[in-house]
Design a protein around this motif. Sequence first.
Motif, PDB file in Angstrom:
ATOM      1  N   ILE A  76      36.035 -10.989  63.187  1.00  0.00           N
ATOM      2  CA  ILE A  76      37.102 -11.111  62.186  1.00  0.00           C
ATOM      3  C   ILE A  76      37.576 -12.545  62.191  1.00  0.00           C
ATOM      4  N   ASP A  77      37.417 -13.227  61.061  1.00  0.00           N
ATOM      5  CA  ASP A  77      37.861 -14.617  60.960  1.00  0.00           C
ATOM      6  C   ASP A  77      39.315 -14.637  60.500  1.00  0.00           C
ATOM      7  N   ALA A  78      40.201 -15.044  61.409  1.00  0.00           N
ATOM      8  CA  ALA A  78      41.634 -15.061  61.108  1.00  0.00           C
ATOM      9  C   ALA A  78      42.046 -16.274  60.287  1.00  0.00           C
ATOM     10  N   ALA A  79      41.156 -17.244  60.133  1.00  0.00           N
ATOM     11  CA  ALA A  79      41.375 -18.374  59.222  1.00  0.00           C
ATOM     12  C   ALA A  79      42.741 -19.029  59.413  1.00  0.00           C
ATOM     13  N   GLY A  80      43.112 -19.275  60.672  1.00  0.00           N
ATOM     14  CA  GLY A  80      44.350 -19.979  60.965  1.00  0.00           C
ATOM     15  C   GLY A  80      45.612 -19.147  60.884  1.00  0.00           C
ATOM     16  N   LYS A  81      45.470 -17.846  60.677  1.00  0.00           N
ATOM     17  CA  LYS A  81      46.659 -16.995  60.621  1.00  0.00           C
ATOM     18  C   LYS A  81      47.250 -16.801  62.019  1.00  0.00           C
ATOM     19  N   THR A  82      48.459 -16.251  62.062  1.00  0.00           N
ATOM     20  CA  THR A  82      49.153 -16.032  63.338  1.00  0.00           C
ATOM     21  C   THR A  82      48.745 -14.692  63.927  1.00  0.00           C
ATOM     22  N   LEU A  83      48.322 -14.722  65.185  1.00  0.00           N
ATOM     23  CA  LEU A  83      48.009 -13.504  65.913  1.00  0.00           C
ATOM     24  C   LEU A  83      49.161 -13.216  66.865  1.00  0.00           C
ATOM     25  N   SER A  84      49.694 -12.021  66.772  1.00  0.00           N
ATOM     26  CA  SER A  84      50.885 -11.655  67.541  1.00  0.00           C
ATOM     27  C   SER A  84      50.685 -10.312  68.211  1.00  0.00           C
ATOM     28  N   PRO A  85      51.394 -10.063  69.313  1.00  0.00           N
ATOM     29  CA  PRO A  85      51.430  -8.686  69.820  1.00  0.00           C
ATOM     30  C   PRO A  85      52.047  -7.763  68.772  1.00  0.00           C
ATOM     31  N   ILE A 410      47.700  -5.531  68.264  1.00  0.00           N
ATOM     32  CA  ILE A 410      47.573  -6.875  67.699  1.00  0.00           C
ATOM     33  C   ILE A 410      47.912  -6.861  66.212  1.00  0.00           C
ATOM     34  N   LEU A 411      48.622  -7.903  65.782  1.00  0.00           N
ATOM     35  CA  LEU A 411      48.886  -8.134  64.369  1.00  0.00           C
ATOM     36  C   LEU A 411      48.311  -9.487  63.970  1.00  0.00           C
ATOM     37  N   LEU A 412      47.801  -9.580  62.748  1.00  0.00           N
ATOM     38  CA  LEU A 412      47.476 -10.862  62.136  1.00  0.00           C
ATOM     39  C   LEU A 412      48.421 -11.070  60.964  1.00  0.00           C
ATOM     40  N   ILE A 413      49.175 -12.166  61.024  1.00  0.00           N
ATOM     41  CA  ILE A 413      50.266 -12.424  60.081  1.00  0.00           C
ATOM     42  C   ILE A 413      49.907 -13.621  59.217  1.00  0.00           C
ATOM     43  N   ASP A 414      50.068 -13.482  57.921  1.00  0.00           N
ATOM     44  CA  ASP A 414      49.854 -14.587  56.988  1.00  0.00           C
ATOM     45  C   ASP A 414      51.126 -15.426  56.954  1.00  0.00           C
ATOM     46  N   GLY A 415      51.139 -16.510  57.704  1.00  0.00           N
ATOM     47  CA  GLY A 415      52.318 -17.354  57.831  1.00  0.00           C
ATOM     48  C   GLY A 415      52.669 -17.537  59.291  1.00  0.00           C
ATOM     49  N   ASN A 416      53.680 -18.352  59.530  1.00  0.00           N
ATOM     50  CA  ASN A 416      54.125 -18.642  60.898  1.00  0.00           C
ATOM     51  C   ASN A 416      55.538 -18.110  61.084  1.00  0.00           C
ATOM     52  N   PRO A 417      55.686 -16.925  61.694  1.00  0.00           N
ATOM     53  CA  PRO A 417      57.023 -16.339  61.841  1.00  0.00           C
ATOM     54  C   PRO A 417      57.920 -17.110  62.802  1.00  0.00           C
ATOM     55  N   LEU A 418      57.357 -17.997  63.622  1.00  0.00           N
ATOM     56  CA  LEU A 418      58.194 -18.816  64.502  1.00  0.00           C
ATOM     57  C   LEU A 418      58.910 -19.910  63.724  1.00  0.00           C
ATOM     58  N   GLU A 419      58.437 -20.189  62.534  1.00  0.00           N
ATOM     59  CA  GLU A 419      59.099 -21.153  61.653  1.00  0.00           C
ATOM     60  C   GLU A 419      59.814 -20.464  60.495  1.00  0.00           C
ATOM     61  N   ASP A 420      59.224 -19.393  59.985  1.00  0.00           N
ATOM     62  CA  ASP A 420      59.795 -18.684  58.843  1.00  0.00           C
ATOM     63  C   ASP A 420      59.640 -17.185  59.074  1.00  0.00           C
ATOM     64  N   VAL A 421      60.651 -16.587  59.685  1.00  0.00           N
ATOM     65  CA  VAL A 421      60.570 -15.168  60.029  1.00  0.00           C
ATOM     66  C   VAL A 421      60.632 -14.280  58.783  1.00  0.00           C
ATOM     67  N   GLU A 422      60.990 -14.860  57.653  1.00  0.00           N
ATOM     68  CA  GLU A 422      61.040 -14.098  56.400  1.00  0.00           C
ATOM     69  C   GLU A 422      59.675 -13.527  56.037  1.00  0.00           C
ATOM     70  N   PRO A 427      55.628  -6.863  54.807  1.00  0.00           N
ATOM     71  CA  PRO A 427      54.468  -6.475  55.604  1.00  0.00           C
ATOM     72  C   PRO A 427      53.269  -6.058  54.764  1.00  0.00           C
ATOM     73  N   THR A 428      53.514  -5.545  53.567  1.00  0.00           N
ATOM     74  CA  THR A 428      52.399  -5.117  52.724  1.00  0.00           C
ATOM     75  C   THR A 428      51.448  -6.268  52.457  1.00  0.00           C
ATOM     76  N   ASP A 429      52.005  -7.439  52.139  1.00  0.00           N
ATOM     77  CA  ASP A 429      51.174  -8.603  51.823  1.00  0.00           C
ATOM     78  C   ASP A 429      50.861  -9.462  53.047  1.00  0.00           C
ATOM     79  N   ASN A 430      51.800  -9.572  53.967  1.00  0.00           N
ATOM     80  CA  ASN A 430      51.674 -10.579  55.023  1.00  0.00           C
ATOM     81  C   ASN A 430      51.167 -10.055  56.361  1.00  0.00           C
ATOM     82  N   LEU A 431      51.162  -8.760  56.562  1.00  0.00           N
ATOM     83  CA  LEU A 431      50.487  -8.222  57.747  1.00  0.00           C
ATOM     84  C   LEU A 431      49.062  -7.898  57.334  1.00  0.00           C
ATOM     85  N   LYS A 432      48.156  -8.785  57.672  1.00  0.00           N
ATOM     86  CA  LYS A 432      46.777  -8.648  57.216  1.00  0.00           C
ATOM     87  C   LYS A 432      45.967  -7.698  58.076  1.00  0.00           C
TER      88      LYS A 432
END
Length: 445
Positions: A76-85, A410-422, A427-432
């Motif tokens: 799975i290529d995460a393409a720079g997305k954020t991987l989180s617990p 594991i979650l893959l998040i589109d964006g950086n929640p450490l900078e923009d938790v919004e 989750p529909t769009d941003n939890l990939k």
Amino acid sequence: MKVSTKVLSTTALAVAMALASPLTLAEDTTSYLIKNARVFDGQSDKLSKPQSVLVEGNIITKISASIKAPEGTEVIDAAGKTLSPGFIAAHEHLVGQMSFGEIFSKDTRYKAYVATQTAEQYLMNGFTSVRDVGGNTFSLKDAIDAGYIKGPRVYPSGPMISQTSGHSDHRFQSDGNAMKGGTWDTMEREGDMLILDGVPEVLKGTREVLRQGASQIKIAVGGGTGSYADPLDTVQYTPAEIKAATDAVGDWNTYVTAHVYNSDGIRRAVDNGVKCIEHANLIDEETLRYMMDKDVWLSPQVIVYTYIPRGYTEDQANKHRQAFDGIDNLFRTAKKIGYDKIAFGTDIITDPQMIRDMNQEFVHRTQWFTPAEVMKQATYNTAQLLQMSGPRNPYPGKLGVIEEGALADILLIDGNPLEDVEVLTNPTDNLKLIMKDGEIFKNTL
């Protein structure tokens, strides 16, 4: 009083689901390589450089900048997305996300069917583990674990335990006087609440809930906004009754958490062996320092106080507003004194729409904490609280972190929640990708 042992019929739900349309579980693939992800490990305040994470079975087995995928591994290529617990919530109610009118009028099967939707919503919002702190979720947990329905890992407390006139006592005036044979309310009859008075009853009732499979026990030692007869300033249960609960639970090698808003009730709870305090909105600084000195966990919530739950009377609504007014002081004081044993949770009740919007809790907390601190509360911190169940932990293993040997939530998040938790509020769009226990439940990459 005779202790009720009747169990909410989520078992009937599990059977019905199994016969009607059992889920298609995860595919046969047992190993995944997630590459090019920037990792939030659950504790750091910055993301890593691009990393690869190897999952074999239900365990994270390797983390490195470069990993050669074993034969048969799905890449799975995460393409720079954020991987989180996976996120963890410590104060949830999976049963009863409907109006108070429905809670008191619908049968157990209706409530169980609704609970399956609630459980799936938690998972689709990124919550791979929850601690249910008031509700008959034993069969719901079993159905999730068996794969019949989608949902998070569930750490069940079973029925919340309180005294007569306490937070578990939801009788109306029309229900009569219990001393003269009045009827106990629906939620007690169905195993979502338990009303016990005196040391012998508390001992027996606590042991019964442990027998049913509770991973921890919840008692109420102060008033609540959702119950009718107990103002928030009241202190409930005598020291001997609280000690009876903590002694019984200690013998079972787990812990007691307590619902309470006011400082007097908190001190009584802590002095008698309670290890976690739910809410604490009206606490003073001296008592919060006392909790910190005693190494007690704080399990607060914000989002539930931003709306008036459906079906509240005006008196209940006023108590709810009173609780909301105390949150700012609670968190400001916690920051001031360096209190960091803070868990994440929502306490959303009686409102399916708010369940869908539960991730707003992340944003609400940034009034007092950085996004990184909130993310840590929702992962590593709350995982440490869950570990207090010890041998009663239904899911042994390491949660809330991305590290070798941890369980693969594991979650893959589109964006950086450490900078923009919004980004977490959509989750529909941003939890990939959503993975629980090494199984993928969503993948839109």
